[in-house]
Write an enzyme that holds these catalytic residues in place. Sequence first.
Site, mmCIF file in Angstrom:
data_model
loop_
_atom_site.group_PDB
_atom_site.id
_atom_site.type_symbol
_atom_site.label_atom_id
_atom_site.label_comp_id
_atom_site.label_asym_id
_atom_site.label_seq_id
_atom_site.Cartn_x
_atom_site.Cartn_y
_atom_site.Cartn_z
ATOM 1 N N ASP A 114 74.509 63.000 23.677
ATOM 2 C CA ASP A 114 75.394 62.434 24.699
ATOM 3 C C ASP A 114 75.285 63.195 26.014
ATOM 4 O OD1 ASP A 114 76.184 61.054 22.482
ATOM 5 O OD2 ASP A 114 78.326 61.495 22.661
ATOM 6 N N ASP A 204 76.456 58.870 30.416
ATOM 7 C CA ASP A 204 76.205 59.688 29.221
ATOM 8 C C ASP A 204 74.705 59.634 28.959
ATOM 9 O OD1 ASP A 204 78.908 60.124 28.794
ATOM 10 O OD2 ASP A 204 78.915 59.351 26.740
ATOM 11 N N HIS A 252 76.777 53.603 24.421
ATOM 12 C CA HIS A 252 75.532 54.215 23.948
ATOM 13 C C HIS A 252 74.479 53.233 23.431
ATOM 14 C CE1 HIS A 252 77.874 58.235 23.551
ATOM 15 N NE2 HIS A 252 77.688 57.861 24.802
ATOM 16 N N ASP A 254 71.911 53.947 21.771
ATOM 17 C CA ASP A 254 71.234 54.293 20.517
ATOM 18 C C ASP A 254 71.899 53.709 19.268
ATOM 19 O OD1 ASP A 254 73.377 56.034 20.638
ATOM 20 O OD2 ASP A 254 72.179 57.870 20.513
ATOM 21 N N ARG A 271 75.580 42.754 18.954
ATOM 22 C CA ARG A 271 75.639 43.015 20.401
ATOM 23 C C ARG A 271 74.441 42.365 21.093
ATOM 24 N NH1 ARG A 271 77.002 49.500 19.541
ATOM 25 N NH2 ARG A 271 79.178 49.170 18.948
ATOM 26 N N SER A 307 81.098 53.223 15.689
ATOM 27 C CA SER A 307 81.129 51.944 14.979
ATOM 28 C C SER A 307 80.210 51.974 13.750
ATOM 29 C CB SER A 307 80.665 50.847 15.932
ATOM 30 O OG SER A 307 79.271 50.950 16.126
ATOM 31 N N CYS A 359 72.423 60.656 17.718
ATOM 32 C CA CYS A 359 73.462 61.346 18.501
ATOM 33 C C CYS A 359 73.468 62.849 18.218
ATOM 34 C CB CYS A 359 74.851 60.834 18.127
ATOM 35 S SG CYS A 359 75.069 59.080 18.158
HETATM 36 N N1 ABU Z 1 77.302 57.515 19.989
HETATM 37 C C1 ABU Z 1 76.944 56.270 19.438
HETATM 38 C C2 ABU Z 1 78.173 55.444 19.192
HETATM 39 C C3 ABU Z 1 77.819 54.023 19.257
HETATM 40 C C4 ABU Z 1 78.791 53.123 18.578
HETATM 41 O O1 ABU Z 1 79.878 53.524 18.191
HETATM 42 O O2 ABU Z 1 78.439 51.967 18.376
#
Ligand code: ABU
Length: 381
Positions: A114, A204, A252, A254, A271, A307, A359
Amino acid sequence: MTAQNETRATIVSSWNEWDPLKHVIVGRADGTMVQAPEPAIERDWPDHGFPLGTYGPLPKEMETRANQQLDNFAKLLEDRGIRVDRPTPLDFSQEVRTPDWEQNSMFGCMPPRDVLLTVGNEIIEATMSQRARWYEYLCYRPLLEQYFKEDPNFRWEAAPKPRLADDTYKKDYWREWDKKSKAEKEKAIYELDWVLTEKEPCFDAADIGRAGKDLFVYRSSVTNEAGVEWLRRHFPNHRIHPVWFYEDNPIHIDATFVVLRPGLTLANRKRKPLTPNMLQFFKKNDWEVVECAKPFLDDYPPLSFCSPWLSMNTLMLDPKTICVDAQEKEQMEQFDRLGLEVIPVPFIDVSAFGGGLHCATADVYREGNCEDYFPHQIEGF
Ligand code: ABU
């Protein structure tokens, strides 16, 4: 560091997400907090002891389990000949302040991705956009100071520290968000109406996907247009592509859209991309966009702001080898079908500390150079 790695000289260089990984930072869970409320975010987890307005350390037994998984992951990487460095945690329960604000707690240092953006021989400390994370770069300073001494070509950069005063945020954003109808939330998604104003650049590092000359930057709730523009001006020899997706809690790249290796991307199945021309861009350059598998979890785990899509949050050790959270059976099977060698890594207990395998890491050195993987550019993307 293991004996076999003690002699690996420090060289900072990494241009993409897949070239052979030789040196990496792996985060630590120590002292991670459920952050105190601030304009950027408010946690509200009454079923797990943290109703709106409250904050405090994550339970010790959770921290111990997360650190065990992080240590095991670090050992796995070291056993494969990769040098692993670790950050220095601070007392994240302390109150922090600048002349513009006071904040009752910090967050932690589990997700170095991050904060640190490695592009070639440069590591940039990202601005971050939450007050609780404003000082997080300090956890990496001992390592960055060391790299600066050891690698004469290392370019150590810090993006302009944002002031994060009240006018960096839309007033009462979350209270207004809760009052919105479904149609109004939908409108916000299409208009990228997130908590940050455009007062100053914010980003970030985990919102940037690196593919040689091309950098994909997620216009998320933690990265504003000014942040994208700062990156564009900072990297004049790169092509910066802002991207955005259908998501009401965008954070994010990733866990959203992952450039896995030349010719292959993994796209979040929920998404959907909203960026004009984005999918055509990948198609025109003969890159396959594969929809990710169904994640193991249906919802956010307890006390986690991350998530279920951490299922996509993987670490490539080289173009053929991928580390995947061991609970993500369907995702591992999909990678297997795509011809990747899958390394299952138990990581379920790390989520609440800020992320998954991507992450939890930040590249220091991958072999390889800056290549052009997208010779066919598209006007307006
Ligand atoms: N740092 C990644 C978090 C992404 C998400 O919660 O989808």
